[in-house]
Design an enzyme around this catalytic site. Structure first.
Site, short mmCIF file in Angstrom:
data_model
loop_
_atom_site.label_atom_id
_atom_site.label_comp_id
_atom_site.label_asym_id
_atom_site.label_seq_id
_atom_site.Cartn_x
_atom_site.Cartn_y
_atom_site.Cartn_z
N LYS A 124 0.21 -0.95 -0.38
CA LYS A 124 -0.26 -0.34 0.15
C LYS A 124 0.89 1.48 -0.02
O LYS A 124 0.55 2.22 -0.04
CB LYS A 124 -0.57 -0.08 0.81
CG LYS A 124 -2.26 -1.32 1.09
CD LYS A 124 -2.65 -1.10 0.16
CE LYS A 124 -3.32 -2.21 -0.13
NZ LYS A 124 -2.45 -3.92 0.10
N GLU A 489 -7.47 -9.22 2.39
CA GLU A 489 -7.06 -9.67 0.95
C GLU A 489 -7.74 -11.53 1.72
O GLU A 489 -7.39 -11.50 2.84
CB GLU A 489 -5.74 -9.81 0.66
CG GLU A 489 -4.64 -8.79 0.23
CD GLU A 489 -3.77 -8.21 0.11
OE1 GLU A 489 -3.37 -7.27 -0.29
OE2 GLU A 489 -2.76 -9.35 0.29
N SER A 515 -4.48 -11.62 -2.28
CA SER A 515 -3.17 -10.80 -1.94
C SER A 515 -2.48 -11.00 -3.76
O SER A 515 -3.23 -11.97 -4.82
CB SER A 515 -2.30 -12.04 -1.28
OG SER A 515 -1.13 -11.81 -1.99
#
Length: 610
Positions: A124, A489, A515
């Site tokens: 992120k 995820e 993911s």
């Protein structure tokens, strides 16, 4: 000509107090005439992709100062998705993107920085900094910490990564000793996880967007060549300052570089290399910050025309990011796309006047420049370490095989259609996303009965207790940006399906995300999400669902009348999970959920509510 933004706090008698404080940081009289360049670092000891970044901001700072700038470093947060995964920690991962973007904006604007160097790496952090740079629109260069070396063990005849450890740990036939051996070997060095997972995908995409230097996404974190990338980032940001503040050259600014054409280039690369589906989420978010009208429809259009030219873990066990670098890195893929007339080569980059000029310089197939060839021979040493630039291993030769190598030409593509696809249907009216690069061709068309779970935790429990049987489609809902909140995820559910031998016999459909380590028929980002009234919230156990990747379709096989009837029932009781969840949602996460949009909008804040 534009004036330095920093003059706001460094010029005039009324800024005597501000200058006094600047002086307390080490600035002298002459420094107040120079550009003040912010260095946004993301060092943390929590994340292997960031443990080696502590001194690298100052490496860039010294180069900026040598060339006549003033450098001021600060830090952002960084969440490790792998460590946060499988428990409530994952609720914080995607929201951290917004916190990172905001923190960079806050620091750069509060202190009137003239330019920015973003030192990012993991999932992120690169997207958050990318959003901030496009929001600020000041001269910016990205430089990442680099990928981890792939792991090795005598138990396997292929390289290892994080996903291998997870899958083996869930295999009841594997001994504790075998699991421990793979666990100890899977992540041997500092750097972002070694496959084409989200972190590496995003760092590669900054090359295609034109905001980072060649090799940013592929030189391993441990290699001495990466030091030169950091030094060059300092030099480049000074050049960008001269071009903007000295000549008002708009192509020195992020929005002058990351245009609609550049976003098309980025997603074209993403499709060609089979990148993480999370990249779609982040590119959509970044485009909104750039005020570029780039949407899911554009991604859908391009996904039908771009072949897959590169296949890397988790989509194959044969290649990792270090192998992509040996084959010419991202510019090797871009060069093949350009030869297929699939790129806009007239767009600007931070390092070259046009992308076309950069490709001519950095394409190992087209150039005889020995320095370029040497650069792409940078390899892994196989020595566990958390130290950057600690080895100088080079491959004896490059991988220039475009027929059967890591990077293919158009004629010998891994598949004629690319590695990502957008599906639409009556349970994903605004779209959903699948990484086709990780889907076996035998299940590109799949029909099965739904088994619905109201949370990732419930799905994991169901998979491990053998509730999920061949032919089923696992539906996990209320895990979107608003419903989770945080859009978790689903790597554990997909990994456990593989460990149960169901990787090619089941599918998974969710309004959550995956993911970059996910493979298999895993379809995420269902939009609208269940918490926003999406039809994924209307699916019931036993419903037949048909997935047709070639036709880009996903539908529940019930009548429109039945769907409408269910919608009325759901409206009456509210769009919330049917079963209670023990999940603890803090006030910070509740604040995020209040403004979060669905995945088709990039899960950004709904600005109409501000």
């Amino acid at each position: 000509m534009p004036e330095y933004r920093s003059k706001t706090s460094t010029y005039g008698r009324n800024m005597a107090g501000a200058r006094a404080l600047w002086r307390a940081t080490g600035m002298k009289d002459d420094d107040f005439q120079k550009p003040i360049i912010a260095i946004a670092n993301s060092f943390t000891q929590f994340v292997p992709g960031h443990v080696h970044l502590k001194d690298l901001g100052q490496l860039v700072a010294r180069e900026i100062e040598r060339l006549g700038g003033v450098a001021k470093e600060f830090n952002t947060i960084a969440v490790d998705d792998g460590i946060a995964m499988g428990h409530d920690g994952m609720l914080y991962s995607l929201p951290s993107r917004e916190i990172i973007a905001d923190s960079v904006e806050y620091m750069a604007n509060a202190h009137c920085a003239d330019a920015l160097v973003c030192i990012s790496n993991c999932d992120k952090i690169t997207p958050g900094m990318l959003m901030a740079s496009l929001r600020l629109n000041i001269p910016t260069v990205f430089v990442s910490g680099g990928p981890m070396e792939a792991g090795k063990t005598t138990l396997a005849d292929h390289k290892l990564d994080l996903v291998d450890a997870m899958v083996l740990a869930a295999d009841p036939h594997a001994s504790d000793e075998e699991v421990a051996t793979v666990e100890r070997s899977a992540c041997p060095t500092c750097g972002s996880c070694s496959g084409m997972f989200t972190a590496n995908s995003m760092n590669c995409l900054t090359e295609a967007l034109g905001l980072s230097l060649p090799g940013n996404g592929t030189v391993v974190a441990t290699h001495s060549d990466r030091k030169q990338l950091f030094l060059n980032a300092g030099r480049t940001v000074i050049e960008l300052c001269h071009r903007w503040y000295g000549a008002e050259d708009a192509t020195a600014l992020p929005r002058g570089i990351a245009t609609f054409a550049a976003f098309e280039n980025a997603i074209t690369l993403d499709i060609a290399m089979g990148g993480s589906t999370n990249t779609i989420l982040h590119l959509l978010a970044a485009a909104q910050e750039a005020e570029v009208s780039f949407t899911m429809q554009d991604i859908d259009r391009l996904s039908r025309n771009v072949p897959q030219l590169c296949k890397v873990a988790p989509n194959t066990q044969k290649y990792h990011i270090e192998d992509v670098h040996r084959a010419g890195g991202i510019f090797g893929i871009l060069a093949e796309l350009a030869r297929g007339n699939l790129l806009h080569t007239d767009v600007a980059t931070v390092h070259s006047k046009t992308l076309g000029e950069a490709i001519a310089t950095w394409d190992i197939i087209g150039t005889q420049d020995e320095a370029v060839h040497t650069f792409y021979k940078a390899g892994s040493a196989g020595i566990p370490t958390q130290v950057a630039f600690s080895q100088s291993t080079r491959w004896p030769s490059l991988d220039t095989d475009r027929t059967e190598g890591c990077i293919r030409d158009m004629e010998h593509a891994f598949s004629k259609e690319g590695g990502l696809a957008v599906l639409y249907g009556n349970i994903a009216q605004d779209g959903c996303v699948v990484k086709t690069a990780g889907v076996d061709a035998s299940i590109h068309v799949f029909e099965g009965s739904a088994l619905v779970y109201e949370s990732q935790e419930a799905a994991v429990k169901g998979i491990l207790s053998d509730e999920v049987q061949p032919g089923m489609i696992v539906v996990i809902r209320y895990e979107g940006p608003k419903g989770g909140p945080g859009m978790q995820e689903m790597l554990y559910p997909t990994s456990y399906l593989k460990s149960k031998g169901l990787g090619k016999q089941c599918a998974l459909f969710t309004d959550g995300r995956f993911s970059g380590g996910t493979s298999g028929l895993s379809i995420g980002h269902a939009s609208p999400e269940a918490a926003a009234g999406g039809a994924i919230g209307l699916i019931r156990d036993g419903d037949r669902i048909r997935i047709d990747i070639p036709q880009r379709a996903i539908n529940v096989l019930i009548s429109e009348e039945e769907l409408a009837s269910r919608r009325l029932e759901q409206h009456a009781i509210g769009w919330k999970p049917a079963q209670s969840r023990t999940r603890k949602v803090s006030s910070a996460l509740k604040a995020y959920a209040l403004l979060a949009t669905s995945a088709d909008k990039g899960a950004v804040r709904n600005k109409t509510l501000l």
